[in-house]
Design a protein around this motif. Structure first.
Motif, PDB file in Angstrom:
ATOM      1  N   GLY A  94       1.119  -1.235   0.103  1.00 26.66           N
ATOM      2  CA  GLY A  94      -0.075   0.017  -0.038  1.00 26.66           C
ATOM      3  C   GLY A  94       0.770   1.106  -0.087  1.00 26.66           C
ATOM      4  N   ASN A  95       1.905   1.239   0.614  1.00 27.82           N
ATOM      5  CA  ASN A  95       2.881   2.372   0.856  1.00 27.82           C
ATOM      6  C   ASN A  95       3.594   2.501  -0.398  1.00 27.82           C
ATOM      7  N   MET A  96       4.026   1.531  -1.118  1.00 29.02           N
ATOM      8  CA  MET A  96       4.598   1.570  -2.314  1.00 29.02           C
ATOM      9  C   MET A  96       3.684   2.157  -3.444  1.00 29.02           C
ATOM     10  N   ALA A  97       2.521   1.694  -3.424  1.00 31.34           N
ATOM     11  CA  ALA A  97       1.214   2.037  -4.420  1.00 31.34           C
ATOM     12  C   ALA A  97       1.045   3.748  -4.163  1.00 31.34           C
ATOM     13  N   SER A  98       1.183   3.800  -3.016  1.00 28.31           N
ATOM     14  CA  SER A  98       0.982   5.498  -2.863  1.00 28.31           C
ATOM     15  C   SER A  98       2.154   6.215  -3.537  1.00 28.31           C
ATOM     16  N   VAL A  99       3.309   5.726  -3.684  1.00 27.13           N
ATOM     17  CA  VAL A  99       4.035   6.551  -4.078  1.00 27.13           C
ATOM     18  C   VAL A  99       4.144   6.280  -5.758  1.00 27.13           C
ATOM     19  N   SER A 100       4.330   5.227  -6.038  1.00 27.72           N
ATOM     20  CA  SER A 100       4.283   4.576  -7.492  1.00 27.72           C
ATOM     21  C   SER A 100       3.196   5.213  -8.313  1.00 27.72           C
ATOM     22  N   ARG A 178      -0.467   9.581   3.503  1.00 26.62           N
ATOM     23  CA  ARG A 178      -0.931   9.034   2.518  1.00 26.62           C
ATOM     24  C   ARG A 178      -1.929  10.010   1.777  1.00 26.62           C
ATOM     25  N   ASP A 179      -2.869  10.765   2.567  1.00 29.86           N
ATOM     26  CA  ASP A 179      -3.794  11.459   1.963  1.00 29.86           C
ATOM     27  C   ASP A 179      -2.813  12.830   1.416  1.00 29.86           C
ATOM     28  N   SER A 180      -2.024  13.164   2.053  1.00 26.17           N
ATOM     29  CA  SER A 180      -1.145  14.424   1.411  1.00 26.17           C
ATOM     30  C   SER A 180      -0.575  13.896  -0.014  1.00 26.17           C
ATOM     31  N   ARG A 181      -0.027  12.851   0.090  1.00 27.36           N
ATOM     32  CA  ARG A 181       0.694  12.355  -1.336  1.00 27.36           C
ATOM     33  C   ARG A 181      -0.470  12.277  -2.297  1.00 27.36           C
ATOM     34  N   ASP A 182      -1.594  11.802  -1.918  1.00 32.38           N
ATOM     35  CA  ASP A 182      -2.673  11.281  -3.083  1.00 32.38           C
ATOM     36  C   ASP A 182      -3.285  12.833  -3.276  1.00 32.38           C
ATOM     37  N   MET A 183      -3.310  13.694  -2.695  1.00 41.15           N
ATOM     38  CA  MET A 183      -3.838  15.103  -3.017  1.00 41.15           C
ATOM     39  C   MET A 183      -3.164  16.010  -3.653  1.00 41.15           C
ATOM     40  N   ASN A 184      -1.747  15.783  -3.269  1.00 45.98           N
ATOM     41  CA  ASN A 184      -0.739  16.897  -3.703  1.00 45.98           C
ATOM     42  C   ASN A 184       0.047  16.361  -5.022  1.00 45.98           C
ATOM     43  N   ARG A 185      -0.087  15.275  -5.382  1.00 46.59           N
ATOM     44  CA  ARG A 185       0.568  14.884  -6.548  1.00 46.59           C
ATOM     45  C   ARG A 185       0.252  15.540  -7.786  1.00 46.59           C
ATOM     46  N   GLU A 186       1.174  15.550  -8.934  1.00 44.95           N
ATOM     47  CA  GLU A 186       0.889  16.637 -10.035  1.00 44.95           C
ATOM     48  C   GLU A 186      -0.323  16.091 -10.946  1.00 44.95           C
TER      49      GLU A 186
END
Ligand code: DC
Length: 232
Positions: A94-100, A178-186
């Protein structure tokens, strides 16, 4: 008639539980797009890619062929032909999925598969960008959320039931990151589509949320179809 229901929202909002039940009530197919991103993440983990290196992720992901099939109503994710369902719910996946999933090459590989599924049959599809990017014309769009504390508490109880020791504050921190990564990606960030209905499940039971979504479906699909027929 083929119709599509898009359910987006942050991690732990209960999307998959709710989407599965709504799909069962409507006798249509539940498509879990998070599982596709998780399968891709599993592939990247197995290939030992450097999660800080987007170029490497973009290159290595080309070797992953992801497809899905259904057995007894359950979605099976195939990674280069292997059923990888047993591995997908692990924390590190799950953590890798949030990054990749922030990588444009990864998203490009999965976009077509998701659109083709929704074009071929009625689906309840959940994810982060279904209403905004994948199915902008979905008949029903729901943005399902809950406070980060509620989501952390739900996850805490889930882990405790499995007999795993965990710390509520740590889970909450993980969810917020995770919220912050999902919401702030380009690319395709998580956000509520303009025409999506906001459902905050913090104070609602699962059954109440399902009922609420079925009601919205009824208004947007069944009633408007009847109005269309009467006018036609
Ligand atoms: O819903 P989930 O926890 O299984 O999703 C895993 C990760 O995949 C999540 O951190 C964000 C990403 N994801 C995405 O970017 N777009 C989607 N449509 C679904 C999931």
């Amino acid at each position: 008639m083929i119709y599509n229901i898009a359910i987006d929202g942050p991690a732990g909002a209960g999307k998959s539980t709710i989407a599965k039940k709504v799909a069962r009530e409507l006798s249509c197919v539940y498509v879990d797009t998070g599982a596709m991103y998780r399968a891709m993440a599993l592939y990247l983990l197995r290939r030992n890619v450097d999660r800080e290196n987007p170029e490497e992720i973009g290159e290595v992901c080309q070797g992953a062929e992801i497809s899905i099939e259904y057995k007894n109503g359950e979605q099976i994710v195939l990674l280069n032909g292997e059923n990888v369902n047993p591995f997908l719910r692990r924390e590190e996946v799950g953590n890798m999925a949030s990054v990749s999933s922030a990588n444009p090459k990864v998203r490009e590989k999965l976009l077509d598969l998701q659109r083709k599924l929704a074009a071929s049959m009625s689906v309840v599809m959940d994810g982060r960008d279904i209403g905004t990017t994948i199915l902008p014309n979905a008949e029903v769009k729901i943005y399902l959320t809950a406070s980060s504390l509620t989501r952390a508490e739900r996850r805490y109880l889930e882990l405790q039931e499995k007999g795993l020791s965990c710390d509520l504050e740590e889970i909450r921190k993980d969810i917020e990151e995770r919220d912050s990564r999902d919401m702030n990606r380009e690319i395709s960030p998580l956000r509520q589509a303009e025409d999506a209905v906001l459902v905050d499940s913090s104070e609602m039971t699962i059954e109440e949320v399902v009922k609420c979504i079925l009601q919205i479906f009824h208004e947007k699909v069944i009633l408007s179809d009847e109005v269309g027929k009467n006018e036609g």
